[in-house]
Design a protein around this motif. Sequence first.
Motif, PDB file in Angstrom:
ATOM      1  N   TRP A 181     -58.489  73.427  24.077  1.00 14.79           N
ATOM      2  CA  TRP A 181     -58.220  74.203  22.854  1.00 14.79           C
ATOM      3  C   TRP A 181     -58.925  73.511  21.694  1.00 14.79           C
ATOM      4  CZ3 TRP A 181     -54.906  78.595  22.114  1.00 14.79           C
ATOM      5  CH2 TRP A 181     -54.307  79.061  23.308  1.00 14.79           C
ATOM      6  N   LYS A 186     -54.566  87.752  22.303  1.00 18.85           N
ATOM      7  CA  LYS A 186     -53.648  86.795  21.668  1.00 18.85           C
ATOM      8  C   LYS A 186     -53.484  85.523  22.488  1.00 18.85           C
ATOM      9  CE  LYS A 186     -50.824  89.767  18.772  1.00 18.85           C
ATOM     10  NZ  LYS A 186     -49.647  90.648  18.759  1.00 18.85           N
ATOM     11  N   SER A 187     -53.558  85.671  23.805  1.00 23.29           N
ATOM     12  CA  SER A 187     -53.323  84.512  24.674  1.00 23.29           C
ATOM     13  C   SER A 187     -54.370  83.409  24.453  1.00 23.29           C
ATOM     14  CB  SER A 187     -53.355  84.945  26.141  1.00 23.29           C
ATOM     15  OG  SER A 187     -54.623  85.478  26.464  1.00 23.29           O
ATOM     16  N   LYS A 190     -55.476  82.596  21.444  1.00 20.73           N
ATOM     17  CA  LYS A 190     -55.350  82.056  20.094  1.00 20.73           C
ATOM     18  C   LYS A 190     -53.965  81.465  19.886  1.00 20.73           C
ATOM     19  CE  LYS A 190     -56.672  85.987  18.150  1.00 20.73           C
ATOM     20  NZ  LYS A 190     -57.111  86.998  17.173  1.00 20.73           N
ATOM     21  N   ASN A 191     -53.926  80.439  19.054  1.00 16.11           N
ATOM     22  CA  ASN A 191     -52.657  79.864  18.643  1.00 16.11           C
ATOM     23  C   ASN A 191     -52.869  79.249  17.260  1.00 16.11           C
ATOM     24  OD1 ASN A 191     -50.234  78.625  18.279  1.00 16.11           O
ATOM     25  ND2 ASN A 191     -50.268  77.428  20.178  1.00 16.11           N
ATOM     26  N   LYS A 192     -52.402  79.980  16.238  1.00 18.57           N
ATOM     27  CA  LYS A 192     -52.629  79.558  14.849  1.00 18.57           C
ATOM     28  C   LYS A 192     -54.126  79.316  14.629  1.00 18.57           C
ATOM     29  CE  LYS A 192     -47.967  77.777  14.490  1.00 18.57           C
ATOM     30  NZ  LYS A 192     -47.236  76.654  15.041  1.00 18.57           N
ATOM     31  N   ASN A 217     -58.618  78.892  22.608  1.00 20.84           N
ATOM     32  CA  ASN A 217     -58.768  78.357  23.961  1.00 20.84           C
ATOM     33  C   ASN A 217     -60.218  78.532  24.424  1.00 20.84           C
ATOM     34  OD1 ASN A 217     -58.795  77.838  26.705  1.00 20.84           O
ATOM     35  ND2 ASN A 217     -56.833  78.841  27.101  1.00 20.84           N
TER      36      ASN A 217
END
Lengths: 151, 212
Positions: A44, A74-75, A77-79, A83
Amino acid sequence: MLNRRFLLLGAGALAGAPVAGATVLYEGRETTLGQSRVIDGDLWVEARDLPKLNGFEVKPQGACRGDVCIPLPKSLKNKSRLNLSGFARKVKQAAVREGDLWSFGEIPTLRSGYLDSRIAPSFVVRDRKGVDVRLEDFRGRKILLLTWASW
Amino acid sequence: MDLPVWQSIYTELNGKGFELVAAAQDTGGEAAAGKWYDAAKATYTTLIDTAHVVSSAYQLVNVPAGVWIDEKGRVVRPPETAAPKNQELKIGGKVIRTQGDEYVAALRDWVAKGEASEFAMSDSEYSRRMNGRSAAEQEADASFTLAVALRGRGLEDLARKWWQQAQALNPESWNYHRQDWSFTTDAGKKWMEKFQKTEGDYYPKLELKEKK
């Protein structure tokens, strides 16, 4: 103290342990990241680092480079993070890893310029003096690009 | 050795809008490649391509290889064996041939005539020759790059592991094999073993003129 350390390690594992100095190899470039994490074997990265890693930029419609835009589920991305390994799977890009070195192969959708439209792939390679030479430096001239080797 | 011959061709054609961009596919860097440029008194562009970036971008599997690119960055002829003169080498009961005389004659023609040259490839012939890499070949290329970076960090055993992975995934690439072998003591023996098993021509026969 032991307990507390255990808890910290546990939390770190859940969030993905930050990796010191993960280095991404792509298109002849080596980019060492200030911030990155490994979660379930995936790398990430900060989305703002994407342009220097592979020339893509995160936009509302997805990750874009030139005319090519890849929608980002969405999977992936995290803030502020993205990935990069998941992105590679999505675009069918080979990725291999040894320790903190992550090597990414060509992005097949970007290859149609060369394979179909006869656009000579750009490159940056150093000359004997250590100066970066780009294919674009020779625009307006006819070129024989010649590979050879000492071995 | 080809580089001095290329120097004379470059001297002849440089004033006619022509550039020779030579890229040594040498992980050993200047220490490995530099003396050959020196011996040729090369005044053309002399690149040291330690990570084989050019072979990666253009899908090259052996040396020497040449690609013609026009003033606008369009590929005029895709990769093919690029020798500067005819050579015939008898080795291990087989013959390695290069058709450099024809190749250089074609190059001169293109430099003089540009798109009007009969050697400026048609779109249909170009698309007939070009194929994308398979998934295995893509992974091979990423593996090769990883090995180069590992070697650069002094991790030679790990480099060998990934070079061998690249070779297994794309056995057709002489570059993947020979770069690895160059760091061993029996490169010549390994080359001969693979050469003996190779079917067909070591350098594919040039098809410079298109069948009409």
